[in-house]
Each structure stands twice: as structure tokens, then as C-alpha cells.
Design a protein around this motif. Structure first.
Motif, PDB file in Angstrom:
ATOM      1  N   MET A  45       0.812  -1.183   0.000  1.00  0.00           N
ATOM      2  CA  MET A  45       0.000   0.000   0.000  1.00  0.00           C
ATOM      3  C   MET A  45       0.860   1.253   0.000  1.00  0.00           C
ATOM      4  SD  MET A  45      -3.168   1.024   2.452  1.00  0.00           S
ATOM      5  CE  MET A  45      -2.513   2.147   3.662  1.00  0.00           C
ATOM      6  N   ALA A  46       1.882   1.292   0.835  1.00  0.00           N
ATOM      7  CA  ALA A  46       2.756   2.468   0.889  1.00  0.00           C
ATOM      8  C   ALA A  46       3.470   2.670  -0.444  1.00  0.00           C
ATOM      9  CB  ALA A  46       3.760   2.317   2.025  1.00  0.00           C
ATOM     10  N   LEU A  47       3.818   1.573  -1.098  1.00  0.00           N
ATOM     11  CA  LEU A  47       4.477   1.663  -2.399  1.00  0.00           C
ATOM     12  C   LEU A  47       3.543   2.287  -3.434  1.00  0.00           C
ATOM     13  CD1 LEU A  47       7.006   0.979  -4.038  1.00  0.00           C
ATOM     14  CD2 LEU A  47       5.959  -1.216  -4.552  1.00  0.00           C
ATOM     15  N   GLN A  48       2.269   1.958  -3.376  1.00  0.00           N
ATOM     16  CA  GLN A  48       1.308   2.535  -4.301  1.00  0.00           C
ATOM     17  C   GLN A  48       1.163   4.047  -4.079  1.00  0.00           C
ATOM     18  OE1 GLN A  48      -2.427   0.469  -4.078  1.00  0.00           O
ATOM     19  NE2 GLN A  48      -1.497  -1.512  -4.519  1.00  0.00           N
ATOM     20  N   ILE A  49       1.106   4.460  -2.826  1.00  0.00           N
ATOM     21  CA  ILE A  49       0.996   5.890  -2.516  1.00  0.00           C
ATOM     22  C   ILE A  49       2.240   6.623  -2.995  1.00  0.00           C
ATOM     23  CG2 ILE A  49       0.833   7.580  -0.650  1.00  0.00           C
ATOM     24  CD1 ILE A  49      -0.799   5.472   0.901  1.00  0.00           C
ATOM     25  N   LEU A  50       3.408   6.064  -2.721  1.00  0.00           N
ATOM     26  CA  LEU A  50       4.657   6.676  -3.161  1.00  0.00           C
ATOM     27  C   LEU A  50       4.710   6.774  -4.683  1.00  0.00           C
ATOM     28  CD1 LEU A  50       7.465   7.767  -2.375  1.00  0.00           C
ATOM     29  CD2 LEU A  50       8.291   5.414  -2.544  1.00  0.00           C
ATOM     30  N   LEU A  51       4.329   5.712  -5.363  1.00  0.00           N
ATOM     31  CA  LEU A  51       4.304   5.731  -6.821  1.00  0.00           C
ATOM     32  C   LEU A  51       3.333   6.785  -7.341  1.00  0.00           C
ATOM     33  CD1 LEU A  51       5.201   4.507  -9.526  1.00  0.00           C
ATOM     34  CD2 LEU A  51       3.320   2.882  -9.286  1.00  0.00           C
ATOM     35  N   ASN A  52       2.212   6.931  -6.689  1.00  0.00           N
ATOM     36  CA  ASN A  52       1.238   7.930  -7.100  1.00  0.00           C
ATOM     37  C   ASN A  52       1.804   9.343  -6.957  1.00  0.00           C
ATOM     38  OD1 ASN A  52      -1.152   9.018  -8.008  1.00  0.00           O
ATOM     39  ND2 ASN A  52      -2.391   8.093  -6.425  1.00  0.00           N
ATOM     40  N   PHE A  53       2.512   9.607  -5.863  1.00  0.00           N
ATOM     41  CA  PHE A  53       3.147  10.921  -5.693  1.00  0.00           C
ATOM     42  C   PHE A  53       4.240  11.152  -6.743  1.00  0.00           C
ATOM     43  CE2 PHE A  53       1.369  11.090  -1.347  1.00  0.00           C
ATOM     44  CZ  PHE A  53       0.866  12.383  -1.390  1.00  0.00           C
ATOM     45  N   ILE A  54       5.013  10.126  -7.022  1.00  0.00           N
ATOM     46  CA  ILE A  54       6.069  10.254  -8.036  1.00  0.00           C
ATOM     47  C   ILE A  54       5.455  10.557  -9.401  1.00  0.00           C
ATOM     48  CG2 ILE A  54       7.827   8.963  -9.316  1.00  0.00           C
ATOM     49  CD1 ILE A  54       8.518   7.577  -6.648  1.00  0.00           C
ATOM     50  N   LEU A  55       4.384   9.861  -9.757  1.00  0.00           N
ATOM     51  CA  LEU A  55       3.712  10.126 -11.028  1.00  0.00           C
ATOM     52  C   LEU A  55       3.163  11.560 -11.079  1.00  0.00           C
ATOM     53  CD1 LEU A  55       1.857   6.746 -11.625  1.00  0.00           C
ATOM     54  CD2 LEU A  55       3.816   7.637 -12.887  1.00  0.00           C
ATOM     55  N   ALA A  56       2.653  12.046  -9.961  1.00  0.00           N
ATOM     56  CA  ALA A  56       2.137  13.420  -9.930  1.00  0.00           C
ATOM     57  C   ALA A  56       3.270  14.426 -10.137  1.00  0.00           C
ATOM     58  CB  ALA A  56       1.429  13.676  -8.606  1.00  0.00           C
ATOM     59  N   PHE A  68      -2.016  -6.389 -10.746  1.00  0.00           N
ATOM     60  CA  PHE A  68      -0.618  -6.811 -10.738  1.00  0.00           C
ATOM     61  C   PHE A  68       0.082  -6.510  -9.417  1.00  0.00           C
ATOM     62  CE2 PHE A  68      -1.551  -5.928 -15.267  1.00  0.00           C
ATOM     63  CZ  PHE A  68      -1.400  -7.223 -15.745  1.00  0.00           C
ATOM     64  N   TRP A  69      -0.599  -5.814  -8.506  1.00  0.00           N
ATOM     65  CA  TRP A  69      -0.015  -5.483  -7.208  1.00  0.00           C
ATOM     66  C   TRP A  69      -0.290  -6.618  -6.226  1.00  0.00           C
ATOM     67  CZ3 TRP A  69       3.129  -1.434  -6.722  1.00  0.00           C
ATOM     68  CH2 TRP A  69       3.038  -0.429  -7.669  1.00  0.00           C
ATOM     69  N   PRO A  70       0.658  -6.896  -5.331  1.00  0.00           N
ATOM     70  CA  PRO A  70       0.411  -7.971  -4.351  1.00  0.00           C
ATOM     71  C   PRO A  70      -0.630  -7.580  -3.298  1.00  0.00           C
ATOM     72  CG  PRO A  70       2.530  -6.931  -3.941  1.00  0.00           C
ATOM     73  CD  PRO A  70       1.999  -6.340  -5.215  1.00  0.00           C
ATOM     74  N   HIS A  71      -0.803  -6.285  -3.076  1.00  0.00           N
ATOM     75  CA  HIS A  71      -1.775  -5.815  -2.079  1.00  0.00           C
ATOM     76  C   HIS A  71      -2.950  -5.165  -2.797  1.00  0.00           C
ATOM     77  CE1 HIS A  71       1.204  -6.607   0.959  1.00  0.00           C
ATOM     78  NE2 HIS A  71       2.075  -5.860   0.303  1.00  0.00           N
ATOM     79  N   GLU A  72      -4.029  -4.991  -2.049  1.00  0.00           N
ATOM     80  CA  GLU A  72      -5.200  -4.378  -2.658  1.00  0.00           C
ATOM     81  C   GLU A  72      -4.963  -2.894  -2.937  1.00  0.00           C
ATOM     82  OE1 GLU A  72      -8.792  -3.820  -0.328  1.00  0.00           O
ATOM     83  OE2 GLU A  72      -7.640  -4.164   1.471  1.00  0.00           O
ATOM     84  N   PHE A  73      -5.812  -2.325  -3.754  1.00  0.00           N
ATOM     85  CA  PHE A  73      -5.729  -0.923  -4.153  1.00  0.00           C
ATOM     86  C   PHE A  73      -5.846  -0.036  -2.915  1.00  0.00           C
ATOM     87  CE2 PHE A  73      -7.918   2.609  -6.696  1.00  0.00           C
ATOM     88  CZ  PHE A  73      -6.718   3.156  -7.091  1.00  0.00           C
ATOM     89  N   TYR A  74      -4.915   0.880  -2.732  1.00  0.00           N
ATOM     90  CA  TYR A  74      -4.826   1.638  -1.486  1.00  0.00           C
ATOM     91  C   TYR A  74      -6.003   2.573  -1.244  1.00  0.00           C
ATOM     92  CZ  TYR A  74      -3.310   6.128  -3.516  1.00  0.00           C
ATOM     93  OH  TYR A  74      -3.232   7.312  -4.182  1.00  0.00           O
ATOM     94  N   VAL A  75      -6.730   2.940  -2.271  1.00  0.00           N
ATOM     95  CA  VAL A  75      -7.868   3.839  -2.081  1.00  0.00           C
ATOM     96  C   VAL A  75      -8.959   3.156  -1.258  1.00  0.00           C
ATOM     97  CG1 VAL A  75      -9.655   5.154  -3.296  1.00  0.00           C
ATOM     98  CG2 VAL A  75      -7.323   5.137  -4.161  1.00  0.00           C
ATOM     99  N   ARG A  76      -9.053   1.841  -1.343  1.00  0.00           N
ATOM    100  CA  ARG A  76     -10.042   1.119  -0.533  1.00  0.00           C
ATOM    101  C   ARG A  76      -9.738   1.259   0.954  1.00  0.00           C
ATOM    102  NH1 ARG A  76     -11.428  -4.513  -3.647  1.00  0.00           N
ATOM    103  NH2 ARG A  76     -12.225  -3.520  -5.530  1.00  0.00           N
TER     104      ARG A  76
END
Length: 159
Positions: free
Chosen positions: A1-12, A44-52
Motif C-alpha cells: 500500500m505504501a508503495l502505491q501511494i509513493l508511486l502515485n506521488f512520483i507520477l504526480a 498486478f499489485w500484491p496488495h489491494e488498491f490503497y484507495v479502498r
């Protein structure tokens, strides 16, 4: 989940860099674009979508605000009534929460809600002893806690 948030910030930030515009609206647009990409690729992520999980936290906070307001009004009604008509009591509440963190959050939410107080948690962490200012039926109050706070905490902490 933290990786998804970090990736989202990097993309922004990459979106802001590519557009050469360092404003908040451009960041928000990049964040939403990144969120869309992560949502599309979530299988493709091992964890669920972080927005949930984020939505579950928001629901827990909204539930707490609602319960805080309702119980504050109930306590105020008892305070301003000319005759004190309360039935205080202590009851044992068996919880399905298992981790120390989950039980601690439940205990804190109960303590922060006016009219109730967690007195003790059993050694195993599965029973909370709760004092209620006005208790008609301990089973009914236990089911209310189980259906509100405990259910919302499970949504946040479990997949």
C-alpha cells in the motif's frame, strides 16, 4: 500500500515536471492520472488498491464523528434534565479483534465517546470491560459496538 501511494506521488511530480507547471492544480491532475494508472494495473499489485483502505479510514472517522455527536447530545440531555435518570453499569464485551493495535483503537474510540469508558482489557485482549453511563441492555450496547466500531476497524485493518 505504501508503495502505491509513493508511486502515485512520483507520477504526480513527473506530470508536473513534464508540463513545466509547479502549481497545485497541475499536481492534482497528475495525482488523478497516477491514481487512474494504478487502478488500471491494480491486479498486478500484491496488495489491494490503497484507495479502498483510505476509504475505510475515512468511513471510520465519519462513524466516530457521528457517534461522538449522538452520544454528546444524549449526555447533554441527561445533564440538563431536572431529574437524573440514569442507570450506570459495567459490562464485559467480547471482541473479535485480535491484534493489540485493533483492540487499542477500539478501546480509544469507546473512551472518546461520551458516556462510555473502557476500564480494562483482559490479558488475552479479547474481553473489554466497559462502563456505560446509561445502560438499558448490555447485549444491545455490545451489539451496537460490534456493528459500528468493531466492523469499521476490521475494514481498515483486514483485507
Amino acid at each position: 500500500m505504501a508503495l502505491q501511494i509513493l508511486l502515485n506521488f512520483i507520477l504526480a511530480f513527473v506530470w508536473m515536471f513534464l508540463n513545466d507547471d509547479w502549481s497545485f492544480p497541475r499536481f492534482a491532475a497528475g495525482y488523478l492520472i497516477g491514481l487512474t494508472f494504478i487502478a488500471i494495473l491494480r491486479r498486478f499489485w500484491p496488495h489491494e488498491f490503497y484507495v479502498r483502505k483510505l476509504w475505510a479510514v475515512v468511513k471510520l472517522l465519519a462513524l466516530f464523528a457521528k457517534e461522538l455527536f449522538i452520544s454528546s447530545i444524549a449526555v447533554l440531555r441527561h445533564i440538563v434534565s431536572p431529574k437524573l435518570n440514569i442507570r450506570p453499569g459495567i459490562f464485559a464485551f467480547r471482541t473479535e479483534l485480535r491484534s493489540d493495535w485493533e483492540v487499542t483503537v477500539l478501546s480509544c474510540l469507546i473512551c472518546l465517546t461520551p458516556g462510555t469508558l473502557t476500564l480494562e482489557v483482559s490479558g488475552e485482549g479479547d474481553v473489554l470491560y466497559i462502563h456505560a453511563m446509561d445502560i438499558d441492555d448490555a447485549e444491545k450496547l455490545g451489539e451496537q459496538i460490534k456493528g459500528t466500531f468493531e466492523k469499521a476497524i476490521m475494514e481498515v485493518t483486514r483485507s
